[in-house]
Design an enzyme around this catalytic site. Sequence first.
Site, short mmCIF file in Angstrom:
data_model
loop_
_atom_site.label_atom_id
_atom_site.label_comp_id
_atom_site.label_asym_id
_atom_site.label_seq_id
_atom_site.Cartn_x
_atom_site.Cartn_y
_atom_site.Cartn_z
N GLU A 1 64.13 28.03 50.11
CA GLU A 1 65.45 27.51 50.51
C GLU A 1 65.38 26.12 51.12
O GLU A 1 66.34 25.35 51.03
CB GLU A 1 66.13 28.47 51.49
CG GLU A 1 66.60 29.77 50.86
CD GLU A 1 65.54 30.87 50.92
OE1 GLU A 1 64.38 30.56 51.29
OE2 GLU A 1 65.87 32.02 50.58
N PHE B 1 69.97 44.36 59.31
CA PHE B 1 68.94 43.80 58.44
C PHE B 1 69.34 42.40 57.98
O PHE B 1 70.45 42.18 57.50
CB PHE B 1 68.76 44.72 57.22
CG PHE B 1 67.73 44.18 56.26
CD1 PHE B 1 66.41 44.00 56.65
CD2 PHE B 1 68.09 43.81 54.97
CE1 PHE B 1 65.47 43.48 55.77
CE2 PHE B 1 67.16 43.29 54.08
CZ PHE B 1 65.85 43.13 54.48
N GLN B 2 68.43 41.48 58.12
CA GLN B 2 68.64 40.08 57.75
C GLN B 2 69.83 39.45 58.45
O GLN B 2 70.48 38.56 57.92
CB GLN B 2 68.74 39.92 56.23
CG GLN B 2 67.42 40.26 55.56
CD GLN B 2 67.32 39.80 54.13
OE1 GLN B 2 68.32 39.75 53.42
NE2 GLN B 2 66.11 39.46 53.71
N LYS C 1 79.32 39.31 54.09
CA LYS C 1 79.27 39.94 52.77
C LYS C 1 80.56 40.66 52.42
O LYS C 1 81.04 40.59 51.29
CB LYS C 1 78.09 40.91 52.73
CG LYS C 1 77.88 41.54 51.37
CD LYS C 1 76.59 42.35 51.32
CE LYS C 1 76.30 42.80 49.88
NZ LYS C 1 75.04 43.53 49.79
N MET D 1 48.93 9.27 58.43
CA MET D 1 49.62 8.62 59.54
C MET D 1 49.12 9.13 60.89
O MET D 1 48.96 8.36 61.84
CB MET D 1 51.13 8.83 59.41
CG MET D 1 51.94 8.04 60.41
SD MET D 1 51.58 6.28 60.36
CE MET D 1 52.91 5.68 59.33
#
Lengths: 177, 610
Positions: free
Chosen positions: B63, B125-126, B175, B497
């Site tokens: 993502e 959940f999630q 949802k 760097m």
Amino acid sequence: MNRPGDLAHHTLSVLVENKAGVLARVADLFARRGYNIVSLAVAPTDDVAFSRITIVVDVESAPLEQIVKQLFKLINIVEIQELSAFDAVERELMIATIEASTETRTQIVELVNIFEGKILAVGTAAITVSLDGAPSKIDDFETLLHDYGIRDLQRTGRIALPKMDRSVPVLRAVNEA
Amino acid sequence: MSGPAANDATTASSNRVNGGEALIRSLEMEGVEIVFGYPGGAILPVYDPIIDAGLRHVLVRHEQGAGHMAEGYAHATGKPGVCMVTSGPAATNVVTPLADAMLDSVPMVCITGQVALPAIGTDAFQECDTTGITRSVTKHNFLVTRAEDIPRTIREAFHIATTGRPGPVLVDIPKNIVDANNPDAYFEWEWPDDLDLPGYNPNVTPGDADIEAAADLLMQAERPVLYVGGGVLKARGAQALLELAEMTDIPVVTTLMARGAFPDTHELCLGMPGMHGNYTAVTAIQRSDLLIAMGSRFDDRVTGKVGAFAPDAKVIHVDIDPAEHGKVRKPDVSVVGDCRIAMELLNEVLRQRGLPESNPDRSPWKQQVSGWLEKYPLTYQQSKDGELLKPQYVIERLRDLSPSDTIVCSGVGQHQMFASQYWEFNHPYTWINSGGLGTMGFSIPAAIGAKAGMPDRTVWAIDGDGCFQMTAQELVTAAVEKIPVKIALLNNSFLGMVRQWQSLFYEERLSEVHLGYDLPNYVMLAEAMGCVAFRVEDVDEVDDVIAKANEINDRPVVVEFRCHADENVYPMVPAGGSNDDVIVDPSQSALLDADRAAAAAAAATEGTNA
Ligand SMILES: Cc1ncc(C[n+]2csc(CCOP(=O)(O)OP(=O)(O)O)c2C)c(N)n1
């Protein structure tokens, strides 16, 4: 100790959309940018779509101008007024439970009367009082109460509105504290 | 799964939609052509209508990649980038790109799934507090609680993302309100004509008095510099800038976020200021008596020690964000508004005042500036026989062998600074990098997003070996989706760097910065991901391979350039140091020391004489 009534503080009257999470956005912004909140009071206005948050900020923690500009970037903030002590009507409410033996009780009652406060409850060894008024008046009252022993004390934080324009006729006599 | 049960009951009116359909239709109404995303539980109902939607979905491999692709797309096209992911871990995976877009003012809309409303707050959940987590890394975010609010919210999200100072906006969608099986998720479709944002009204048109005041300062200045930032690009103001600079004959520096806003080959262009800026760009700012900060924000990587920054300069600050005015440096003239509009108004006022003919004579200043340019150009030593490549050389060759309108993306590190320094940007929107957040791993997904938005342009990502390993999996996305980006991997075997800072400021005590040249085997890795891959170790091979890479247009290409392990980026102003103390390339330091001694002696005699 910095007291809420101190003049080094500045009061912002912030009109916000009455939406979920607005208070969290304001609080987050202060936390993230390292600005100190001295007190904060929030409630809906007469229009249910908006709430007013009165924030007392510690102007030493950041330039007030930057605080106001960053706040105004929050999408849900509709208007911000900076209120100095001179052009605002400010009020705060305090309730406190004070140690009160039979010897000191009358002294405390006397103090409450002088300050035009209220006795809310009386117990055998303590007394609960309330006082509303200008924050500085509440500061003074709190100082005097300290000598008796404070069990619990809660202040609301101040709420404020701009003073009415002098040219506008004032309909009711306003009892300036 | 059986067909959505509620459908039959609710399709009586053709205008009835469920939340998921409404979301997709709203994106179409906003003109969205491409969504970078990744499905999952909470966002599943929205992925069903995607099958029939008139927009392209690019399935990423992580993502974070979706977020950076959306950013790259936005940088390259000027249109808002869109990414869509599920709840919980997917939402937390986009936090980095959101923060990146926030700091670089990139217009982006991110849609996240959320657990069903009744489950919110139960540690489902999630579930995570997506709006809470992203509050400080978005310009604004929404949690939508009713299906019928989706069209308005999407409209408002795009409006906020793209107007004023652009930025990322996140829309969190539970949802149940997009669920085709939920009768309550259906409503009569309506696209709102108006917005309900009483607290959002960005001021785009500056006040006349401020423009006049800016013109006054400009006319009086003897040593002015145009200090141009990313705001000019966001405002599509490159043309107005060219006109302003040419009419006033004022030299221009373009910050890391503004490279390309002014042509590098223009005689007025001094290049990039700041920590790794050109000596001339840095020094011209230091000596200037007027800084015209145009869509720039006095970032610490530009100012160095703020108290020592451009000490003699008055400041005109033009920026659409009022909070930038006075945040770091108090301006003498503050112009709040869109940079393009401000410059157009200013150009008009200056024309009325008789410019360019009535420009004050600034030849001493111009001579001083061109003297610095001549004495202290960017420089490096080409590798000797048998030595590995110099990154600067690779970038010069890439630059010269690729089309002039090539879009260049970069990661974060030495390669980013070399790319910004050595590429010649002559077109706006050809340089895409992570300036504010400095996000390693930005370049590959950003390049994919840019190429998806600009399929006819050559897109090169200039990447480091450290950065490459952070987001390389998106090359699979590029291969599968046929988005033929090109990656120049400058493999110096180090987190270069960081190695440079340890070399210079930690007595060469190198700690946890060595990656090695050979692991992973980048050529094999790239090939495994569906790319054409080359490895170049010798100066003589560089041109051939670049030419080959430039000819491949059906697949992503990775060219691993094996580079010197111990090249440093110069010039450099140590963090927090004064820009007067810029460290130049070692080959120039004797010259600079002599110059500084002479200047100090001159100042001392002046002191005694006075
Ligand atoms: C996500 C992230 N982690 C850590 C850093 C700190 N950092 C900045 S540059 C750099 C090294 C980059 O190495 P590489 O990609 O090999 O590029 P080079 O400097 O060698 O060109 C690191 C670790 C960062 N900017 N971003």
